[in-house]
Design a protein around this motif. Structure first.
Motif, PDB file in Angstrom:
ATOM      1  N   TYR A 110       0.845  -1.188   0.000  1.00  0.00           N
ATOM      2  CA  TYR A 110       0.000   0.000   0.000  1.00  0.00           C
ATOM      3  C   TYR A 110       0.883   1.241   0.000  1.00  0.00           C
ATOM      4  O   TYR A 110       1.861   1.314   0.737  1.00  0.00           O
ATOM      5  N   CYS A 111       0.515   2.207  -0.810  1.00  0.00           N
ATOM      6  CA  CYS A 111       1.274   3.457  -0.914  1.00  0.00           C
ATOM      7  C   CYS A 111       0.344   4.629  -0.628  1.00  0.00           C
ATOM      8  O   CYS A 111      -0.857   4.571  -0.916  1.00  0.00           O
ATOM      9  N   PRO A 112       0.910   5.732  -0.101  1.00  0.00           N
ATOM     10  CA  PRO A 112       0.091   6.924   0.148  1.00  0.00           C
ATOM     11  C   PRO A 112      -0.449   7.479  -1.169  1.00  0.00           C
ATOM     12  O   PRO A 112       0.263   7.549  -2.169  1.00  0.00           O
ATOM     13  N   THR A 113      -1.730   7.828  -1.142  1.00  0.00           N
ATOM     14  CA  THR A 113      -2.352   8.385  -2.353  1.00  0.00           C
ATOM     15  C   THR A 113      -3.034   9.715  -2.095  1.00  0.00           C
ATOM     16  O   THR A 113      -3.288  10.463  -3.035  1.00  0.00           O
ATOM     17  N   ALA A 114      -3.349   9.985  -0.828  1.00  0.00           N
ATOM     18  CA  ALA A 114      -4.053  11.237  -0.517  1.00  0.00           C
ATOM     19  C   ALA A 114      -3.899  11.526   0.969  1.00  0.00           C
ATOM     20  O   ALA A 114      -3.389  10.696   1.730  1.00  0.00           O
TER      21      ALA A 114
ATOM     22  N   GLN B 239      -3.688   8.625   3.462  1.00  0.00           N
ATOM     23  CA  GLN B 239      -4.559   7.504   3.122  1.00  0.00           C
ATOM     24  C   GLN B 239      -3.792   6.645   2.138  1.00  0.00           C
ATOM     25  O   GLN B 239      -3.019   7.150   1.321  1.00  0.00           O
ATOM     26  N   TYR B 240      -3.963   5.331   2.227  1.00  0.00           N
ATOM     27  CA  TYR B 240      -3.148   4.387   1.452  1.00  0.00           C
ATOM     28  C   TYR B 240      -4.042   3.511   0.582  1.00  0.00           C
ATOM     29  O   TYR B 240      -5.103   3.055   1.021  1.00  0.00           O
TER      30      TYR B 240
ATOM     31  N   THR C 198      -9.515   1.242   0.957  1.00  0.00           N
ATOM     32  CA  THR C 198      -8.457   2.175   1.309  1.00  0.00           C
ATOM     33  C   THR C 198      -8.101   2.009   2.784  1.00  0.00           C
ATOM     34  O   THR C 198      -8.986   1.849   3.632  1.00  0.00           O
ATOM     35  N   LEU C 199      -6.799   2.070   3.093  1.00  0.00           N
ATOM     36  CA  LEU C 199      -6.345   2.084   4.481  1.00  0.00           C
ATOM     37  C   LEU C 199      -6.345   3.549   4.916  1.00  0.00           C
ATOM     38  O   LEU C 199      -5.654   4.378   4.327  1.00  0.00           O
TER      39      LEU C 199
END
Length: 173
Positions: A102-106, A114-115, A129-130
């Motif tokens: 999981y990568c940060p997206t927002a 948020q990941y 989403t995490l």
């Protein structure tokens, strides 16, 4: 066998410890009439393991009267040291859809990251989403929330997920 030396009165040898020997097959050297030959009879009783097989052990045998002698030996397949694990297939069905990287997206309106899933062994469909759920004051992956309240989701354990750091595996042990 890592060293072998014949002297006028003895045979000196040194064995090595090898892990991973495979199947061993017994064998016998030529049976030699030893009368009058003494230790020199050993030169007539040679044996060799086939191919890349390794000598697993040997023992000298002789008749009760000492009139003949031979070697009983075993040759073993060398299993070799494992050097690589090479997967040839990933069974996606063994992994939950949420498993992956999981990568940060927002950022939410409080600034927390948020990941979203970027890659992983499981199917990529409908991955939640995490994110930090402010109503529950917990990190959640979809509706599954962990007990931890930290600033970072690392260490959070939900019912069907756990957040861990990505480590730089360099192969040094």
């Amino acid at each position: 066998l890592v060293d072998l030396e014949f002297t006028p009165t003895a045979v000196k040898y040194q064995c090595a410890l090898i892990s991973g020997l495979g199947t061993c097959v017994p064998g016998f050297s030529a049976q030699v009439d030893t009368a009058g030959l003494g230790i020199r009879a050993l030169e007539l009783m040679g044996f060799t393991c086939p191919g890349d097989d390794i000598l697993g052990g040997f023992q000298y045998e002789h008749s009760a009267s000492g009139g003949w002698g031979r070697f009983r030996y075993s040759c073993c397949v060398s299993g070799g040291a494992p050097t690589v694990v090479d997967p040839f297939e990933i069974k996606e069905s063994l992994f939950p859809a949420t498993s992956g990287l999981y990568c940060p997206t927002a950022r939410d309106h409080w600034g927390r990251l948020q990941y979203e899933k970027r890659s992983g062994p499981g199917p990529d469909t409908s991955t939640p989403t995490l994110r930090f759920d402010t109503a529950q004051d917990r990190w959640c992956l979809g509706g599954d929330c962990g007990a931890e309240q930290g600033v970072s989701p690392v260490g959070t354990r939900g019912f069907q997920f756990e957040v861990v750091d990505v480590l730089d595996f360099d192969g040094q042990f």
